[in-house]
Design an enzyme around this catalytic site. Structure first.
Site, mmCIF file in Angstrom:
data_model
loop_
_atom_site.group_PDB
_atom_site.id
_atom_site.type_symbol
_atom_site.label_atom_id
_atom_site.label_comp_id
_atom_site.label_asym_id
_atom_site.label_seq_id
_atom_site.Cartn_x
_atom_site.Cartn_y
_atom_site.Cartn_z
ATOM 1 N N HIS A 234 -4.047 7.072 -9.024
ATOM 2 C CA HIS A 234 -3.342 8.172 -8.353
ATOM 3 C C HIS A 234 -2.328 8.757 -9.363
ATOM 4 C CE1 HIS A 234 -1.949 10.806 -5.411
ATOM 5 N NE2 HIS A 234 -1.474 9.975 -4.488
ATOM 6 N N ARG B 266 6.368 15.904 -6.227
ATOM 7 C CA ARG B 266 4.911 16.007 -6.290
ATOM 8 C C ARG B 266 4.508 17.451 -6.587
ATOM 9 N NH1 ARG B 266 1.567 12.624 -3.691
ATOM 10 N NH2 ARG B 266 0.023 13.894 -4.775
ATOM 11 N N GLN C 51 0.785 11.127 -8.371
ATOM 12 C CA GLN C 51 1.911 10.461 -7.721
ATOM 13 C C GLN C 51 2.872 9.884 -8.753
ATOM 14 O OE1 GLN C 51 2.949 10.070 -4.384
ATOM 15 N NE2 GLN C 51 4.730 9.362 -5.535
ATOM 16 N N ARG D 169 -9.767 14.795 -4.139
ATOM 17 C CA ARG D 169 -9.221 13.570 -3.537
ATOM 18 C C ARG D 169 -10.408 12.838 -2.924
ATOM 19 N NH1 ARG D 169 -3.919 12.330 -1.759
ATOM 20 N NH2 ARG D 169 -3.798 10.878 0.002
ATOM 21 N N SER E 86 -4.467 14.267 3.845
ATOM 22 C CA SER E 86 -3.366 14.298 2.883
ATOM 23 C C SER E 86 -2.233 15.169 3.396
ATOM 24 C CB SER E 86 -3.867 14.843 1.547
ATOM 25 O OG SER E 86 -2.790 15.137 0.682
ATOM 26 N N THR E 87 -1.013 14.790 3.086
ATOM 27 C CA THR E 87 0.152 15.637 3.347
ATOM 28 C C THR E 87 0.711 16.147 2.027
ATOM 29 O OG1 THR E 87 0.737 14.410 5.360
ATOM 30 C CG2 THR E 87 2.465 15.770 4.365
ATOM 31 N N ARG E 88 1.233 15.234 1.204
ATOM 32 C CA ARG E 88 1.917 15.625 -0.032
ATOM 33 C C ARG E 88 0.973 16.207 -1.086
ATOM 34 N NH1 ARG E 88 4.554 12.497 2.940
ATOM 35 N NH2 ARG E 88 2.660 11.248 3.074
ATOM 36 N N ASP F 46 4.210 0.366 -1.626
ATOM 37 C CA ASP F 46 3.280 1.352 -1.075
ATOM 38 C C ASP F 46 2.653 0.727 0.169
ATOM 39 O OD1 ASP F 46 1.626 3.554 -0.776
ATOM 40 O OD2 ASP F 46 0.184 2.918 -2.286
ATOM 41 N N THR F 47 1.795 1.469 0.819
ATOM 42 C CA THR F 47 1.122 0.935 1.998
ATOM 43 C C THR F 47 0.330 -0.321 1.650
ATOM 44 O OG1 THR F 47 -0.430 1.438 3.782
ATOM 45 C CG2 THR F 47 -0.897 2.421 1.634
ATOM 46 N N HIS G 253 8.851 5.095 -2.807
ATOM 47 C CA HIS G 253 7.666 4.845 -1.979
ATOM 48 C C HIS G 253 6.912 6.165 -1.912
ATOM 49 C CE1 HIS G 253 5.033 3.874 1.349
ATOM 50 N NE2 HIS G 253 5.580 2.682 1.530
ATOM 51 N N CYS G 254 5.606 6.152 -2.144
ATOM 52 C CA CYS G 254 4.850 7.404 -2.217
ATOM 53 C C CYS G 254 4.605 8.036 -0.850
ATOM 54 C CB CYS G 254 3.538 7.200 -2.971
ATOM 55 S SG CYS G 254 2.323 6.202 -2.098
ATOM 56 N N LEU G 255 4.861 7.283 0.239
ATOM 57 C CA LEU G 255 4.691 7.776 1.606
ATOM 58 C C LEU G 255 3.209 8.010 1.937
ATOM 59 C CD1 LEU G 255 7.666 10.327 1.793
ATOM 60 C CD2 LEU G 255 7.682 7.869 2.266
ATOM 61 N N PRO G 256 2.822 7.928 3.217
ATOM 62 C CA PRO G 256 3.650 7.573 4.361
ATOM 63 C C PRO G 256 4.021 6.095 4.380
ATOM 64 C CG PRO G 256 1.374 7.789 5.049
ATOM 65 C CD PRO G 256 1.422 8.219 3.612
#
Length: 354
Positions: A168, A330, A171, A141, A90-92, A263-264, A302-305
Site C-alpha cells: 500500500h 493522502r 498510504q 485498488r 475505499s474512502t481515503r 492498522d486493522t 493509523h491508516c483508518l478505518p
C-alpha cells in the site's frame, strides 16, 4: 530603501536576473535533485531509491503549500484523465485520488467491477490496453498484487497501486509526509509497528531504511510479514545503517519509539478469520500503557478505518495522534505521485531537510 513587491513585479523594470532572484525569494532555490519519474509505474516503494522517495515527499509538500496555503491554481493535469479501478471499497484512496486529480485540472473516472467488464467479459490485459488508449494513467485498488503486474505488462501508461494484498505505497508516503511535517525530519526516527504483518507494514519495511528510519515490528506468531519482504528489509537496514527489530512483544517493540503505528487486524477478505484473529491479537491494543515505553515525543498513526480493539480512544483521540492529518496527506502525496509520473513539473519551494 523600502522593499516594494509591487515595484519588483513591474515588467518594465525587471531583468531576467532580478526575476529569478524574486522567484527564489518567494519559493526558495530551484530544484537541485536530478530526479525524473515521468512515465514510471508505482507498484511498490521497494523499487524507488532514497532520493526518489524524498523527491515525492518534496513534491507533496510543494503542492500542499502552493495550493492549500497560498491558494494557487496549478492545472498541471489539464487535458489528462485518470482511470480509477476499484475492486475494493475505499474512502481515503478514492477521495484523495479523485479530488486531487480534479483539483489539478484533470478528469478522474471511477470504475468498479460493476461498471466495466474487468474479469468478467474482458481480461485484465485487454482492459489495460483499452484504458491506455483513452487515459493517461491507471490507479488500481485490487485484491491480488500480481494483477497489477499483469496490467503493467500490457499498459503503455503508468500504473499506480491504490492498494493490493502485498503493498500500500500511497498510504506510507502520506505517513512520511505527516511525520516530516511534525518532526521536521525523518532521519533517525524510530517507527514501531504493532499488529498484523500486512500490506501497509510491507510498504514501510521496503522504504523506511532508505530515509534513515529505524523500524521495530511486533506481530503475533503466525502473522509475521512476508518472508521475502523481511529479507529485503534486512538488506536495506544493513545497507543504510538502520536498526531493525522483529519481535512478538509489543512493549519490547515500543521501547524508545518516536512513532507508534497499527492498522486493522482484519482486512477486507479476511472476515471469516475474525474470531481467530481477535484471539491471536490479544495484548496488541495500543494504549497509554504501551506509550510509556516509547520516547517522550511519541506520536500515533493509523491508516483508518480504525476499530477500538486496535487502539483505545485515549490514544486515538489524544493530541499525540496524527491520524487525521495523516488522512488529509493522502491527497497531497497522491497528487505528488500523479504530477511526478505524468508531467515535467519540478517543486518550486525550498527542499525540506529529511
Amino acid at each position: 530603501m523600502l522593499f516594494s513587491v509591487k515595484n519588483l513585479f513591474s515588467a518594465a523594470k525587471l531583468t531576467m536576473t532580478s526575476r529569478q532572484r524574486l522567484r527564489q525569494f518567494w519559493y526558495g532555490p530551484p530544484a537541485q535533485m536530478n530526479i525524473h519519474l515521468k512515465g514510471r509505474d508505482l507498484l511498490t516503494l521497494q523499487n524507488y531509491t532514497a532520493d526518489e522517495l524524498k523527491y515525492l515527499l518534496w513534491m507533496a509538500a510543494d503542492l500542499k503549500q502552493r495550493i492549500k496555503c497560498k491558494g494557487e491554481y496549478l492545472p498541471l493535469m489539464q487535458g489528462k484523465s485518470l482511470a480509477m479501478i476499484f475492486e475494493k471499497r475505499s474512502t481515503r484512496t478514492r477521495l484523495s485520488a479523485e479530488t486531487g486529480f480534479a483539483l489539478l485540472g484533470g478528469h478522474p473516472a471511477f470504475l468498479t467491477t460493476q461498471d466495466i467488464h474487468l474479469g468478467t467479459n474482458e481480461s485484465l490485459s485487454d482492459t489495460a490496453r483499452v484504458l491506455s488508449s483513452m487515459t493517461n494513467a491507471i490507479l488500481a485498488r485490487v485484491y491480488k498484487h500480481n494483477d497489477l503486474h499483469l496490467m503493467m505488462k500490457q499498459a503503455t501508461i503508468p500504473i499506480i497501486n491504490g492498494l493490493s494484498d502485498l503493498h500500500h505505497p500511497l498510504q506510507i508516503l502520506a505517513d512520511y509526509l505527516t511525520l516530516q511535517e511534525h518532526y521536521g525530519g525523518l532521519n533517525g526516527l524510530t517507527i514501531t509497528w504493532i499488529g498484523d504483518g500486512n500490506n501497509v507494514l510491507h510498504s514501510i519495511m521496503t522504504s523506511a531504511a532508505k530515509l534513515g528510519i529505524h523500524l521495530h515490528i511486533a506481530t503475533p506468531k503466525g502473522f509475521e510479514p512476508d518472508l521475502k519482504i523481511t529479507k529485503i528489509t534486512e538488506q536495506f537496514s544493513s545497507e543504510y545503517g538502520t536498526k531493525l527489530l522483529l519481535t512478538t512483544d509489543p512493549l519490547e517493540a515500543a521501547d524508545g519509539a518516536n512513532v507508534l503505528v497499527t492498522d486493522t487486524w482484519i482486512s477486507m477478505g479476511q472476515e471469516e478469520e475474525k474470531k481467530e484473529r481477535l484471539k491471536a491479537f490479544q495484548g496488541y491494543q495500543i494504549t497509554m500503557q504501551t506509550a510509556k515505553s516509547a520516547a517522550s515525543n511519541w506520536t500515533f498513526l493509523h491508516c483508518l478505518p480504525r476499530k477500538p480493539e486496535e487502539v483505545d480512544d485515549e490514544v486515538f483521540y489524544s493530541p499525540r495522534s496524527l491520524v487525521f492529518q495523516e488522512a488529509e496527506n493522502r491527497k497531497w502525496t497522491i497528487m505528488a505521485v500523479m504530477v511526478s509520473l505524468l508531467t515535467d513539473y519540478s517543486p518550486q519551494l525550498q527542499k525540506p531537510t529529511f
